[in-house]
Structures are given as structure tokens and as C-alpha cells.
Design an enzyme around this catalytic site. Structure first.
Site, PDB file in Angstrom:
ATOM      1  N   GLU A   1      -1.534  -1.110  -5.742  1.00  0.00           N
ATOM      2  CA  GLU A   1      -2.658  -0.398  -5.144  1.00  0.00           C
ATOM      3  C   GLU A   1      -3.863  -1.314  -5.250  1.00  0.00           C
ATOM      4  O   GLU A   1      -4.065  -1.959  -6.282  1.00  0.00           O
ATOM      5  CB  GLU A   1      -2.925   0.914  -5.886  1.00  0.00           C
ATOM      6  CG  GLU A   1      -1.821   1.919  -5.673  1.00  0.00           C
ATOM      7  CD  GLU A   1      -1.674   2.880  -6.836  1.00  0.00           C
ATOM      8  OE1 GLU A   1      -2.207   2.597  -7.923  1.00  0.00           O
ATOM      9  OE2 GLU A   1      -1.001   3.891  -6.658  1.00  0.00           O
TER      10      GLU A   1
ATOM     11  N   TYR B   1      -2.628 -10.645  -1.235  1.00  0.00           N
ATOM     12  CA  TYR B   1      -1.399  -9.845  -1.163  1.00  0.00           C
ATOM     13  C   TYR B   1      -0.730  -9.979   0.203  1.00  0.00           C
ATOM     14  O   TYR B   1       0.486 -10.103   0.284  1.00  0.00           O
ATOM     15  CB  TYR B   1      -1.695  -8.382  -1.476  1.00  0.00           C
ATOM     16  CG  TYR B   1      -2.274  -8.150  -2.854  1.00  0.00           C
ATOM     17  CD1 TYR B   1      -1.861  -8.905  -3.948  1.00  0.00           C
ATOM     18  CD2 TYR B   1      -3.244  -7.186  -3.071  1.00  0.00           C
ATOM     19  CE1 TYR B   1      -2.410  -8.702  -5.207  1.00  0.00           C
ATOM     20  CE2 TYR B   1      -3.784  -6.968  -4.324  1.00  0.00           C
ATOM     21  CZ  TYR B   1      -3.371  -7.736  -5.396  1.00  0.00           C
ATOM     22  OH  TYR B   1      -3.902  -7.523  -6.633  1.00  0.00           O
TER      23      TYR B   1
END
Length: 159
Positions: free
Chosen positions: A114, A126
Site C-alpha cells: 500500500e 514500484y
């Protein structure tokens, strides 16, 4: 078996140790509005289902770390933090890649994380490392001004 991975800027990555807890808490507090207490890091370091990877120099001065939770065939990146003086040197990327490599020896086949929707640098990292947004959580992260940021839930296959 000695676990060691090469990292940029003359650093290497190795498993975290119990005596790292205070330094991990310090670095975490520099990167997040609500840093985690030393005791929480001690709990993670004592738990074999939460591997910790530290990027450090030959004298074991820690530049950053990643903390993973493994449950059955899933892994979750609980947190990753790099000391501000080491940012921009691809330390976070090296930490993720060490975790990916190590997790190939585990039952984990997919990793989740998250990230705050306003953390552009982390989202870029990411995405570059193969994560894709699969959902979001409105109002998940508290912000210093009292408002709340949405968390993006991202995932990638491990191998």
C-alpha cells in the site's frame, strides 16, 4: 547460509538484526508522518515471517531497509525507508530486488503493498519494479494537516 546482495553506492544488503531496531525506527520516522516505535521493529525482527533487509556499508551503517510479511503464498511490503541522505541512489530498488530474490526460496508467489497516492517517488519505483495498482483505500493514511490520503494497493507476481 549467508544472505548478502550487492547494492549501489558501495553498500550491500543483508538480513536485519535485533540490534538494528533503534536505527530502523529512526530512519522510518524520517520518512513517514507516523514513525513506528522501536518495540514494533523489535517484534518484527524477532518474527521469522517478517524478514527485514538492511542496506548498509562495510561498517554496518544502515542507509535504508525493507520489511516484508510472508503468509502462505503471499508477501506484503509492510514498509520501506531510506535515510534522506541516501535517497536518489537506487537504494530502495536494491532493497526490493533483494527481497524478490530471497522470496524465490519461499512459498510466496505474489507481493502486495500500500502506498499513499501522493507519494510519487514510491509509486514510480514500484511501477518500475513491476507493481500495478489493483485497488485503493480512501482515507487510509493520516496526513500532518489532519486530512487523509488515499492508499493505492499494488501487486506483482514474484516469479
Amino acid at each position: 547460509m549467508i544472505k548478502l546482495w550487492m547494492a549501489p553506492a558501495g553498500l550491500h544488503i543483508e538480513p536485519g538484526r535485533m540490534e538494528d531496531a533503534r536505527e530502523l525506527a529512526r530512519i522510518h520516522a524520517l520518512g513517514f508522518y507516523r514513525g513506528w516505535p522501536v518495540g514494533e521493529f523489535e517484534s518484527f525482527l524477532a518474527d521469522e515471517t517478517t524478514p527485514v533487509y538492511v542496506a548498509c556499508d562495510a561498517r554496518r551503517r544502515i542507509a535504508g531497509f525493507a520489511l516484508i510479511r510472508v503468509a502462505a503464498d503471499e508477501a506484503e511490503l509492510l514498509t520501506i525507508a531510506v535515510d534522506p541522505k541516501w535517497r536518489g541512489k537506487r537504494i530502495g530498488q536494491a532493497l526490493l530486488r533483494a527481497a524478490f530474490d530471497d522470496l524465490l526460496l519461499s512459498p510466496a508467489r505474489r507481493m502486495f503493498l500500500e502506498v499513499s497516492e501522493d507519494n510519487g517517488a514510491a509509486i514510480k519505483l514500484y511501477s518500475r519494479e513491476g507493481f500495478a495498482t489493483i485497488s485503493s483505500r480512501k482515507g487510509y493514511y493520516p496526513k500532518p494537516d489532519g486530512s487523509q490520503a488515499t492508499a493505492l494497493v499494488m501487486a506483482r507476481d514474484l516469479g
